[in-house]
Design an enzyme around this catalytic site. Structure first.
Site, mmCIF file in Angstrom:
data_model
loop_
_atom_site.group_PDB
_atom_site.id
_atom_site.type_symbol
_atom_site.label_atom_id
_atom_site.label_comp_id
_atom_site.label_asym_id
_atom_site.label_seq_id
_atom_site.Cartn_x
_atom_site.Cartn_y
_atom_site.Cartn_z
ATOM 1 N N HIS A 151 40.065 53.105 44.219
ATOM 2 C CA HIS A 151 39.012 52.127 43.976
ATOM 3 C C HIS A 151 37.974 52.646 43.000
ATOM 4 C CE1 HIS A 151 40.632 51.920 48.083
ATOM 5 N NE2 HIS A 151 40.855 50.663 47.755
HETATM 6 S S1 FES Z 1 37.883 55.076 45.880
HETATM 7 FE FE1 FES Z 1 38.709 54.050 47.624
HETATM 8 S S2 FES Z 1 39.832 55.661 48.469
HETATM 9 FE FE2 FES Z 1 38.976 56.694 46.795
#
Ligand code: FES
Ligand code: HEM
Lengths: 186, 421
Positions: A151
């Site tokens: 993410h």
């Molecule tokens: S940014 Fe969501 S798990 Fe690393």
């Protein structure tokens, strides 16, 4: 439940306290007994002795080239061991704490005298992925540390969270230097 | 009947539930006010004990399964890991292992209670039939459980028992290969045994539910074997029998604890701590103690098919018991001759158990044969004939009359507990 109320009293006072007492004692003992049976069942799901026995590992860090790192496996979890360059250390030390979500100085993240070695958990504090960046060939994000592919969390060269959804820095793990080229994690 | 249930429950949340699904009323009716003969002795506590044991077996089994690996190369080691490394693993395993023994002790007492007090007679035939079915499923479950640790006894018990089916003419061989999933007991066998060993206790649970449902239609039998004539002959199940059953349960747990904590391997076989070796049979192989009488019957006949047929017949014959026993009087208390033969049968079964433990040679062979013959004689000849010939003792007027020493039927005082507000 209510059924007991219809039982004729035997040997209790008009207020029935003796029967109440017996009932409480009986139920309490039954509850203790049930607990004593349930606890071993529940505890059997906790990490077992052989799993705990794997909770210490020794790692030879001599072969790790400058500017790169490895992922060691400790208790089944990945751990970053990164050999930081002089520039990376400087960047980490100079970064202003006021801009950080989870402020920590670089000195708090490494061991004095071994500033070139950054050793942290490799588990993104967002939802558990392993951020990329341990090898110089992988994307390291705007802060030159790590970039999480899941993410988009970005960590700097002290593995502090600087951007993206993760709430905290990559956690430190307990370790000690056995000598200059060998560490013990755990 | 469609429509909301008119619930008497006071607690608003329970009332709300009970109106839509009258479980609270059901529990109150079946386990609270349920009219139970007031003259039970402690033999009537064994059904409840069996129920608690079943729940314990399911609970310990589920947690054992979390650390067990059903594969021939790993099963034995995974069990050793349970014993050494898993938190309380030793306790789980010993409780499960000895729990199986306790289960059979309790159920055997429960069954002989039925034999003594004639609980299998009309109108409780179906209750009895469900009981025998429970017993068969229990045996299958215990056998497959015994195979799982993959020790020497596991492997050779599995080999011997599955080979029983090879005695069937023509289709025997294909059936055995189907059971094995191969040409000998192997990994496919272990996998399916694990699957079934996990499944069958829940089948048992369902059967026990039906067993108790049938019991609650006919009502319980009692030591006098006569039906309650009215409220003066019964007590509400709670608190009278919940408390009596709890006392029995405490003693049960005491015995169980002594086994688990002080003699955990007493009833097991040390050879099962040696990993299975398909190339070497242990010199003396015996099943777990609760199968020994049947094992003795199996070996009583020097003919493969005959022995196996007799062994299955010794259990299946119990299905016909309600019709083999022609005596209308239930309780052995009033059957002076049957009472003697009942104890002869108990001794016969114990003798069969001892014979099953011994190597099949010398005196043990004829002894096993005599005991086997007597076992079948008891059910097939003695019971039908005795029922016709025996002069039974006069039955008491009612349970109350017997309990209160033949005085006039009490009215007010004894019937009070039955009155529900
Ligand atoms: S940014 Fe969501 S798990 Fe690393
Ligand atoms: C899993 C095993 C079993 C459980 C949990 C179980 C449970 C019970 C319970 C709770 C009762 C009522 C209490 C009592 O009368 O003791 C009962 C009654 C009875 N059971 Fe079982 N039972 C089991 C196996 C068997 C077996 C194997 C048989 C015999 C073949 C059997 C035959 C009976 C009979 C005949 C009664 C009625 C007794 C009477 O009213 O006098 N049960 N059972």
């Amino acid at each position: 439940m209510s059924a007991t109320a219809h039982v004729p009293d035997h040997g209790s006072g008009p207020d029935g306290t003796k029967r109440d007492f017996l009932q409480l004692v009986a139920l309490a003992s039954a509850a203790v007994g049930a607990g004593a049976i349930i606890w071993p069942l529940v505890d059997s799901m906790n990490p077992s002795k052989d799993v705990l026995a794997l909770s210490e590992i020794e790692v030879d860090i001599a072969p790790i080239p400058l500017g790169s790192g490895i992922i060691a496996s400790w208790r089944g979890q990945p751990v970053f061991i990164r050999h930081r360059t002089e520039t990376e250390i400087k960047e980490a030390q100079a970064a202003p704490l006021s801009e950080m979500r989870d402020p920590a100085t670089d000195a708090e993240r490494v061991k004095a005298g071994h500033e070139q070695w950054l050793i942290t958990s490799a588990i993104c504090t967002h939802l558990g992925c392993i951020p990329g960046g341990i090898k110089p060939t992988q994307p390291r994000g705007e802060f030159g540390g790590w970039f999480c592919p899941c993410h988009g969390s970005q960590y700097d060269t002290a593995a502090r969270i600087r951007k993206g959804p993760a709430p905290r820095n990559l956690p430190l793990v307990p370790y000690a230097f056995l000598n200059d080229t060998k560490i013990k994690i755990g | 009947m469609v429509g909301l249930h008119h619930s008497d429950v006071k607690n608003p949340v329970l009332h709300w539930i009970d109106t839509r699904l009258p479980v609270v009323t059901m529990i109150q009716k079946e386990y609270g006010s349920f009219p139970t003969p007031k003259n039970f002795n402690y033999f009537w506590a064994f059904g409840g004990m069996a129920m608690v044991t079943l729940l314990l077996m399911i609970a310990t089994g589920i947690f054992l399964a979390m650390s067990y690996t059903p594969h021939i190369t790993m099963a034995f080691d995974s069990v050793e890991r349970i014993m050494r490394d898993v938190n309380y693993g030793w306790l789980l395993r010993y409780a499960h292992e000895n729990g199986a023994s306790m289960f059979f002790i309790v159920v055997y007492v429960h069954m002989f209670r039925g034999l003594y007090y004639g609980s299998y007679k009309a109108p409780r035939e179906l209750l009895w039939i469900l009981g025998i079915t429970i017993f068969l499923v229990m045996m299958a479950t215990a056998f497959m459980g015994y195979v799982l640790p993959w020790g020497q006894m596991s492997f050779w018990a599995a080999t011997v028992i599955t080979n029983l089916f090879s005695a069937i003419p023509v289709i025997g061989e294909p059936i055995v290969q189907w059971l094995w999933g191969g040409f000998s007991v192997g990994n496919p066998t272990l996998n399916r045994f694990f699957s079934l060993h996990y499944l069958l206790p829940f089948v048992l649970f369902g059967l026990v539910f039906l067993h108790v449902a049938a019991l609650h239609i006919t009502g319980s039998n009692n030591p006098l074997g006569i039906e309650p004539k009215g409220p003066q002959d019964t007590l509400p199940f709670h608190p009278y029998y919940t408390v009596k059953d709890s006392v029995a349960l405490c003693l049960f747990f005491l015995v169980f604890a002594v086994l688990v904590f002080f003699f955990p391997d007493l009833l097991g076989h040390s050879d099962n701590y040696i990993q299975a070796n398909p190339l070497q049979t242990p010199p003396h192989i015996v099943p777990d103690w609760y199968f020994l009488p049947f094992y003795a019957i199996l070996r009583a006949v020097p003919n493969k098919l005959g022995g196996i047929a007799l062994m299955f017949a010794s259990i299946l014959i119990l299905y016909a018991l309600p019709w083999l026993d022609t005596c209308k009087v239930r309780s052995a208390t009033f059957r002076p001759i049957y009472r003697i033969f009942f104890w002869v049968l108990v001794v016969t079964c114990l003798v069969l158990g001892v014979v099953g433990e011994q190597p099949p040679e010398g005196i043990w062979v004829p002894l096993g044969q005599v005991a086997t013959a007597y076992y079948f004689f008891h059910f097939l000849i003695l019971l039908p004939v005795l029922g016709k010939l025996e002069r039974t003792l006069p039955l008491p007027e009612s349970i109350s009359q017997s309990v209160l020493g033949g005085g006039p039927l009490p009215t007010g005082a004894a019937s009070k507990p039955m009155e529900k507000a």
